[in-house]
Design a protein around this motif. Structure first.
Motif, PDB file in Angstrom:
ATOM      1  N   ILE A  26       1.527   7.497  -6.594  1.00 28.07           N
ATOM      2  CA  ILE A  26       0.542   8.549  -6.839  1.00 28.07           C
ATOM      3  C   ILE A  26       1.154   9.915  -6.576  1.00 28.07           C
ATOM      4  O   ILE A  26       0.942  10.858  -7.351  1.00 28.07           O
ATOM      5  CB  ILE A  26      -0.722   8.317  -5.984  1.00 28.07           C
ATOM      6  CG1 ILE A  26      -1.460   7.081  -6.478  1.00 28.07           C
ATOM      7  CG2 ILE A  26      -1.639   9.530  -6.016  1.00 28.07           C
ATOM      8  CD1 ILE A  26      -2.606   6.659  -5.614  1.00 28.07           C
ATOM      9  N   ILE A  27       1.922  10.035  -5.521  1.00 30.77           N
ATOM     10  CA  ILE A  27       2.586  11.300  -5.204  1.00 30.77           C
ATOM     11  C   ILE A  27       3.574  11.666  -6.306  1.00 30.77           C
ATOM     12  O   ILE A  27       3.642  12.829  -6.730  1.00 30.77           O
ATOM     13  CB  ILE A  27       3.281  11.220  -3.833  1.00 30.77           C
ATOM     14  CG1 ILE A  27       2.241  11.150  -2.725  1.00 30.77           C
ATOM     15  CG2 ILE A  27       4.203  12.410  -3.618  1.00 30.77           C
ATOM     16  CD1 ILE A  27       2.809  10.880  -1.351  1.00 30.77           C
ATOM     17  N   ILE A  28       4.319  10.703  -6.806  1.00 23.74           N
ATOM     18  CA  ILE A  28       5.283  10.961  -7.876  1.00 23.74           C
ATOM     19  C   ILE A  28       4.568  11.411  -9.142  1.00 23.74           C
ATOM     20  O   ILE A  28       5.000  12.359  -9.812  1.00 23.74           O
ATOM     21  CB  ILE A  28       6.159   9.719  -8.131  1.00 23.74           C
ATOM     22  CG1 ILE A  28       7.102   9.516  -6.954  1.00 23.74           C
ATOM     23  CG2 ILE A  28       6.940   9.851  -9.425  1.00 23.74           C
ATOM     24  CD1 ILE A  28       7.880   8.218  -7.001  1.00 23.74           C
ATOM     25  N   VAL A  29       3.460  10.780  -9.478  1.00 23.57           N
ATOM     26  CA  VAL A  29       2.699  11.154 -10.668  1.00 23.57           C
ATOM     27  C   VAL A  29       2.136  12.566 -10.526  1.00 23.57           C
ATOM     28  O   VAL A  29       2.176  13.364 -11.469  1.00 23.57           O
ATOM     29  CB  VAL A  29       1.582  10.124 -10.950  1.00 23.57           C
ATOM     30  CG1 VAL A  29       0.619  10.624 -12.006  1.00 23.57           C
ATOM     31  CG2 VAL A  29       2.183   8.801 -11.356  1.00 23.57           C
ATOM     32  N   LYS A  30       1.629  12.904  -9.353  1.00 26.07           N
ATOM     33  CA  LYS A  30       1.099  14.248  -9.116  1.00 26.07           C
ATOM     34  C   LYS A  30       2.196  15.301  -9.247  1.00 26.07           C
ATOM     35  O   LYS A  30       1.999  16.328  -9.895  1.00 26.07           O
ATOM     36  CB  LYS A  30       0.469  14.346  -7.722  1.00 26.07           C
ATOM     37  CG  LYS A  30      -0.861  13.672  -7.593  1.00 26.07           C
ATOM     38  CD  LYS A  30      -1.387  13.831  -6.178  1.00 26.07           C
ATOM     39  CE  LYS A  30      -2.686  13.098  -5.966  1.00 26.07           C
ATOM     40  NZ  LYS A  30      -3.165  13.239  -4.575  1.00 26.07           N
ATOM     41  N   ARG A  31       3.348  15.048  -8.630  1.00 23.45           N
ATOM     42  CA  ARG A  31       4.459  15.997  -8.731  1.00 23.45           C
ATOM     43  C   ARG A  31       4.941  16.129 -10.163  1.00 23.45           C
ATOM     44  O   ARG A  31       5.247  17.229 -10.623  1.00 23.45           O
ATOM     45  CB  ARG A  31       5.617  15.570  -7.836  1.00 23.45           C
ATOM     46  CG  ARG A  31       5.387  15.858  -6.397  1.00 23.45           C
ATOM     47  CD  ARG A  31       6.626  15.579  -5.592  1.00 23.45           C
ATOM     48  NE  ARG A  31       6.370  15.800  -4.190  1.00 23.45           N
ATOM     49  CZ  ARG A  31       7.235  15.554  -3.235  1.00 23.45           C
ATOM     50  NH1 ARG A  31       8.411  15.050  -3.536  1.00 23.45           N
ATOM     51  NH2 ARG A  31       6.939  15.786  -1.982  1.00 23.45           N
ATOM     52  N   MET A  75       0.817  -1.194   0.000  1.00 21.56           N
ATOM     53  CA  MET A  75       0.000   0.000   0.000  1.00 21.56           C
ATOM     54  C   MET A  75       0.861   1.257   0.000  1.00 21.56           C
ATOM     55  O   MET A  75       0.503   2.233  -0.605  1.00 21.56           O
ATOM     56  CB  MET A  75      -0.909  -0.024   1.225  1.00 21.56           C
ATOM     57  CG  MET A  75      -1.830   1.130   1.292  1.00 21.56           C
ATOM     58  SD  MET A  75      -3.480   0.500   1.181  1.00 21.56           S
ATOM     59  CE  MET A  75      -4.391   1.926   1.561  1.00 21.56           C
ATOM     60  N   GLY A  76       2.009   1.197   0.642  1.00 19.65           N
ATOM     61  CA  GLY A  76       2.882   2.351   0.701  1.00 19.65           C
ATOM     62  C   GLY A  76       3.476   2.706  -0.643  1.00 19.65           C
ATOM     63  O   GLY A  76       3.635   3.866  -0.970  1.00 19.65           O
ATOM     64  N   SER A  77       3.818   1.692  -1.460  1.00 19.62           N
ATOM     65  CA  SER A  77       4.402   1.981  -2.771  1.00 19.62           C
ATOM     66  C   SER A  77       3.364   2.566  -3.720  1.00 19.62           C
ATOM     67  O   SER A  77       3.684   3.393  -4.563  1.00 19.62           O
ATOM     68  CB  SER A  77       5.023   0.720  -3.368  1.00 19.62           C
ATOM     69  OG  SER A  77       4.030  -0.243  -3.627  1.00 19.62           O
ATOM     70  N   LYS A  78       2.096   2.161  -3.600  1.00 22.63           N
ATOM     71  CA  LYS A  78       1.040   2.710  -4.436  1.00 22.63           C
ATOM     72  C   LYS A  78       0.836   4.187  -4.116  1.00 22.63           C
ATOM     73  O   LYS A  78       0.686   5.010  -5.019  1.00 22.63           O
ATOM     74  CB  LYS A  78      -0.255   1.933  -4.234  1.00 22.63           C
ATOM     75  CG  LYS A  78      -1.380   2.406  -5.113  1.00 22.63           C
ATOM     76  CD  LYS A  78      -2.645   1.612  -4.873  1.00 22.63           C
ATOM     77  CE  LYS A  78      -3.765   2.154  -5.730  1.00 22.63           C
ATOM     78  NZ  LYS A  78      -5.024   1.497  -5.444  1.00 22.63           N
ATOM     79  N   ASN A  79       0.822   4.518  -2.851  1.00 17.49           N
ATOM     80  CA  ASN A  79       0.672   5.899  -2.420  1.00 17.49           C
ATOM     81  C   ASN A  79       1.861   6.735  -2.886  1.00 17.49           C
ATOM     82  O   ASN A  79       1.694   7.879  -3.292  1.00 17.49           O
ATOM     83  CB  ASN A  79       0.527   5.952  -0.902  1.00 17.49           C
ATOM     84  CG  ASN A  79      -0.149   7.222  -0.442  1.00 17.49           C
ATOM     85  OD1 ASN A  79      -0.677   7.970  -1.248  1.00 17.49           O
ATOM     86  ND2 ASN A  79      -0.127   7.446   0.847  1.00 17.49           N
ATOM     87  N   LYS A  80       3.052   6.170  -2.828  1.00 18.87           N
ATOM     88  CA  LYS A  80       4.259   6.871  -3.267  1.00 18.87           C
ATOM     89  C   LYS A  80       4.218   7.114  -4.768  1.00 18.87           C
ATOM     90  O   LYS A  80       4.627   8.178  -5.240  1.00 18.87           O
ATOM     91  CB  LYS A  80       5.492   6.047  -2.887  1.00 18.87           C
ATOM     92  CG  LYS A  80       6.774   6.793  -2.957  1.00 18.87           C
ATOM     93  CD  LYS A  80       7.894   5.947  -2.390  1.00 18.87           C
ATOM     94  CE  LYS A  80       9.142   6.774  -2.211  1.00 18.87           C
ATOM     95  NZ  LYS A  80      10.218   5.994  -1.623  1.00 18.87           N
TER      96      LYS A  80
END
Length: 105
Positions: free
Chosen positions: A8-13, A1-6
């Motif tokens: 998403i953050i990378i894609v947003k940035r 779950m942590g890598s999926k959230n990470k």
């Protein structure tokens, strides 16, 4: 779950940086769609805002490092780059949206 959230953050940035860099390209390469003095302000501050944001992101500092023990000059020294960068982001993004609507219409 942590890598999926990470991810998403990378894609947003990545989306935000691509949009901001594209806005800078439009700002420098195309005609400005706002008042000339606003475009000139954005052209001057735009490279500084990228530099300032990279430093803040890399060092993971607060965007507004304000403390109650600071003097007035120290407050202005910390607030002015944030304010100028924020205004530049708004101007460049608004210029891109005006450019895109002008091209689409």
């Amino acid at each position: 779950m942590g890598s999926k959230n990470k991810n998403i953050i990378i894609v947003k940035r990545l989306f935000i940086w691509i949009l901001y860099l594209y806005a800078g390209f439009i700002l420098y390469a195309k005609k400005g769609y706002l008042f000339p003095f606003i475009i000139t302000f954005a052209k001057v501050i735009y490279p500084l805002s990228i530099f300032w944001l990279q430093i803040r992101i890399k060092t993971k500092d607060n965007f507004l490092p304000i403390d109650e023990t600071m003097r007035t000059s120290q407050l202005w020294f910390n607030i002015l780059p944030v304010l100028a960068s924020f205004i530049t982001v708004i101007i460049t993004i608004l210029n891109v949206f005006l450019y895109l609507t002008y091209k689409l219409i």
